[in-house]
Design an enzyme around this catalytic site. Structure first.
Site, PDB file in Angstrom:
ATOM      1  N   CYS A   8       0.959  -1.123   0.068  1.00 58.66           N
ATOM      2  CA  CYS A   8      -0.026  -0.083   0.110  1.00 58.66           C
ATOM      3  C   CYS A   8       0.916   1.278  -0.066  1.00 58.66           C
ATOM      4  O   CYS A   8       1.870   1.408   0.822  1.00 58.66           O
ATOM      5  CB  CYS A   8      -0.967   0.049   1.066  1.00 58.66           C
ATOM      6  SG  CYS A   8      -2.030   1.507   1.265  1.00 58.66           S
TER       7      CYS A   8
ATOM      8  N   CYS B 243      -7.248  -1.211   1.512  1.00 59.53           N
ATOM      9  CA  CYS B 243      -6.102  -1.724   2.318  1.00 59.53           C
ATOM     10  C   CYS B 243      -6.709  -1.749   3.715  1.00 59.53           C
ATOM     11  O   CYS B 243      -7.382  -0.951   4.139  1.00 59.53           O
ATOM     12  CB  CYS B 243      -4.876  -0.705   2.504  1.00 59.53           C
ATOM     13  SG  CYS B 243      -3.822  -1.198   3.646  1.00 59.53           S
TER      14      CYS B 243
ATOM     15  N   CYS C  39      -8.361  -6.166  -9.720  1.00 54.78           N
ATOM     16  CA  CYS C  39      -8.037  -5.227 -10.399  1.00 54.78           C
ATOM     17  C   CYS C  39      -7.400  -3.940  -9.781  1.00 54.78           C
ATOM     18  O   CYS C  39      -8.136  -2.783  -9.252  1.00 54.78           O
ATOM     19  CB  CYS C  39      -8.987  -4.694 -11.561  1.00 54.78           C
ATOM     20  SG  CYS C  39      -8.468  -4.002 -12.866  1.00 54.78           S
TER      21      CYS C  39
END
Length: 137
Positions: free
Chosen positions: A47, A96, A119
């Site tokens: 992330c 996340c 995706c």
């Protein structure tokens, strides 16, 4: 999981305009423009906001969509999902689990063994190459 929060001012200073738009405003980068959509190096995708590992290069595949695509996250606890009804359709958003940053969407048209296609926007990720496989992207 308790989400780690960052101030909007901190994020605006630390992230690119595109990364801020994608992760904080649930935006999407244009297909085939992100730096990681065609990355084939061994390593881990993290992330961009909090640095948590989200996806492994071993789970990445070429979906021909122009975005990094994975058939599963590094663990079930790494990401969270929610229903997205924007754009006149029902989709499943991926965030996340640690900080809540928007990553992209998950679809049920991926390869086996999961049949899923995560995706994900390149702008929401950083890449850490496996030792011996070149520099991080």
């Amino acid at each position: 999981m308790t989400q780690r929060k960052f101030s909007q001012d901190e994020l605006r200073q630390r992230l690119s305009l595109e990364a801020y738009h994608v992760t904080q405003e649930e935006g999407t980068e244009r297909a085939f423009t992100g730096k990681l959509w065609d990355n084939k190096k061994a390593g881990t995708y993290h992330c961009v906001v909090c640095g948590e590992a989200l996806f492994a290069g071993d789970h990445k595949f070429d979906s021909r969509t122009g975005w990094p695509s994975f058939w599963q996250p590094v663990s079930e606890a790494a990401v969270e999902t929610k229903t997205d009804r924007k754009l006149w359709m029902k989709r499943t958003e991926v965030h996340c689990a640690t900080c809540g940053a928007h990553q992209g969407h998950v679809f049920e048209d991926g390869p086996q063994p999961t049949g899923l296609r995560y995706c994900i926007n390149s702008a929401s990720l950083t890449f850490k190459a496996k030792e011996g496989d070149g520099e991080a992207s």
